[in-house]
Design an enzyme around this catalytic site. Structure first.
Site, PDB file in Angstrom:
ATOM      1  N   GLN A   1      -4.646  -1.338   9.672  1.00  0.00           N
ATOM      2  CA  GLN A   1      -4.639  -2.691   9.060  1.00  0.00           C
ATOM      3  C   GLN A   1      -4.967  -3.763   9.849  1.00  0.00           C
ATOM      4  O   GLN A   1      -4.691  -4.048  11.179  1.00  0.00           O
ATOM      5  CB  GLN A   1      -3.011  -2.996   8.891  1.00  0.00           C
ATOM      6  CG  GLN A   1      -2.579  -4.086   8.206  1.00  0.00           C
ATOM      7  CD  GLN A   1      -3.067  -4.355   6.889  1.00  0.00           C
ATOM      8  OE1 GLN A   1      -2.939  -3.296   6.074  1.00  0.00           O
ATOM      9  NE2 GLN A   1      -3.483  -5.424   6.345  1.00  0.00           N
TER      10      GLN A   1
ATOM     11  N   LYS B   1       0.697  -1.125   0.168  1.00  0.00           N
ATOM     12  CA  LYS B   1       0.044  -0.051  -0.149  1.00  0.00           C
ATOM     13  C   LYS B   1       0.668   1.119  -0.061  1.00  0.00           C
ATOM     14  O   LYS B   1       0.494   2.261  -0.658  1.00  0.00           O
ATOM     15  CB  LYS B   1      -0.828  -0.036   1.293  1.00  0.00           C
ATOM     16  CG  LYS B   1      -2.023  -1.385   0.986  1.00  0.00           C
ATOM     17  CD  LYS B   1      -2.811  -1.389   2.409  1.00  0.00           C
ATOM     18  CE  LYS B   1      -3.739  -2.735   2.414  1.00  0.00           C
ATOM     19  NZ  LYS B   1      -4.437  -2.868   3.460  1.00  0.00           N
TER      20      LYS B   1
ATOM     21  N   ASP C   1     -11.244   2.263   3.817  1.00  0.00           N
ATOM     22  CA  ASP C   1     -11.493   0.776   3.819  1.00  0.00           C
ATOM     23  C   ASP C   1     -12.703   0.297   3.577  1.00  0.00           C
ATOM     24  O   ASP C   1     -13.310  -0.771   3.077  1.00  0.00           O
ATOM     25  CB  ASP C   1     -10.938  -0.095   5.012  1.00  0.00           C
ATOM     26  CG  ASP C   1      -9.468  -0.697   4.692  1.00  0.00           C
ATOM     27  OD1 ASP C   1      -9.279  -0.993   3.677  1.00  0.00           O
ATOM     28  OD2 ASP C   1      -9.026  -1.146   5.805  1.00  0.00           O
TER      29      ASP C   1
END
Ligand code: BQF
Length: 296
Positions: free
Chosen positions: A98, A54, A121
């Site tokens: 994460q 990422k 997300d």
């Protein structure tokens, strides 16, 4: 039939190039570069790899990013307080915690602490709820990436039977909603299977589109899919392999060799859905910076 390959690596590159150009235009218009704050709790080798991917993608497209590493001993209260600070920081456009989190922390509680306007997300209940009712929302990156692959290859889903194996909040559930939407994309009839599904083959064999996100290597074999089916393999499983430098190889949830003989299209692992997940995160971060989903 031998399936054509859905090249996620290629489409992800095109998607990143598109985002790179949009970021450049955004900055040329006098705006600061988008900023993604990654929060990484504890130590998990796979998480390190994903955050690395990422971070590299951000660099490539001109999105600023920083990773806040927190010890696995952090309390829920401390973690939420960290998130609240990021929520209130106007220089932060997107917040990504994460996953997975260490066992003592509830992912649900942590996700709910994120300002839904920065939830790149697309996991916050506000975004999930709005997706469900068809309002603009941040979309979970993997399902969004799968829809992008269908669009790129002009693979139709209208009036098809899409079978999803795995009912997770991150992949299975949201892709079933996107594929089932009556307006815009999707327009498929969907079946969602999970670990309590009896006779999985009875469902998979009837699929025109099969999305597998179960986290089980070789769960789906050629004999379980219909001739001409479009197969999207979301699984990323590490299996031991001494011949490889890293000591493992990545395999999906499908037995690739047998499934590709039946399918019309198939995503490989690696290089299928995975790279699209990261590319869609770039798209979402730009949307957050532009306040496109939630105008002020
Ligand atoms: C590829 C993920 C399970 C649990 C937590 C490229 C990624 C993966 C594969 C990647 C994933 C999976 C991510 C490939 C992000 C996708 O070349 O095939 C990129 O970085 N992903 C994650 O952040 O958390 C996970 C899977």
């Amino acid at each position: 039939m031998s399936a054509k390959i859905i090249d996620g690596k290629k489409v992800a590159k095109l998607t990143r190039e598109e985002v790179r150009q949009d970021v450049e235009d955004w900055v040329k218009d006098g705006n600061r570069a988008p900023f993604l704050q990654v929060v990484l709790v504890g130590t998990n080798p796979a998480s390190d790899v994903y955050v690395g991917a990422k971070t590299r993608a951000c660099k490539e497209v001109g999105i600023q990013t920083d990773t806040k590493r927190l010890p696995d001993t952090i309390s829920a209260k401390e973690l939420k307080s960290t998130i609240h600070k990021l929520n209130n920081d106007d220089s932060v456009d997107g917040i990504l915690v994460q996953l997975p989190l260490p066992n003592h922390l509830s992912a649900h509680d942590v996700i709910e602490a994120i300002d839904y306007r920065k939830d790149v997300d697309g996991f916050h209940p506000m975004n999930v709820g709005r997706l469900t009712v068809g309002e603009p929302s941040f979309r979970s990156c993997t399902p969004a990436g799968i829809m992008e692959l269908f669009k790129h290859y002009s693979i139709p889903s209208k009036s098809k039977h899409a079978v999803i194996v795995g009912a997770s909040n991150i992949v299975g559930r949201p892709i079933s909603i996107l594929l089932n939407k009556e307006e815009g994309e999707g327009k498929a009839t969907t079946t969602v299977c999970h670990k309590y599904t009896k006779d999985l083959t009875r469902h998979t064999i009837s699929a025109d589109i099969l999305v597998v996100a179960a986290g089980q290597p070789n769960l789906i074999k050629g004999e379980m899919v219909k001739e001409g089916c479009v197969v999207v393999d979301v699984g990323i499983n590490r299996v031991a392999d001494e011949t490889k430098e890293k000591g493992y190889t990545l395999v999906g949830d499908c037995h690739f060799e047998s499934v590709k003989e039946k399918a019309s299209w198939i995503t490989p692992v690696p290089g299928g859905v995975g790279p699209m997940t990261v590319a869609m995160l770039m798209k979402n971060t730009l949307l957050a910076a532009k306040k496109s989903i939630y105008p002020e």
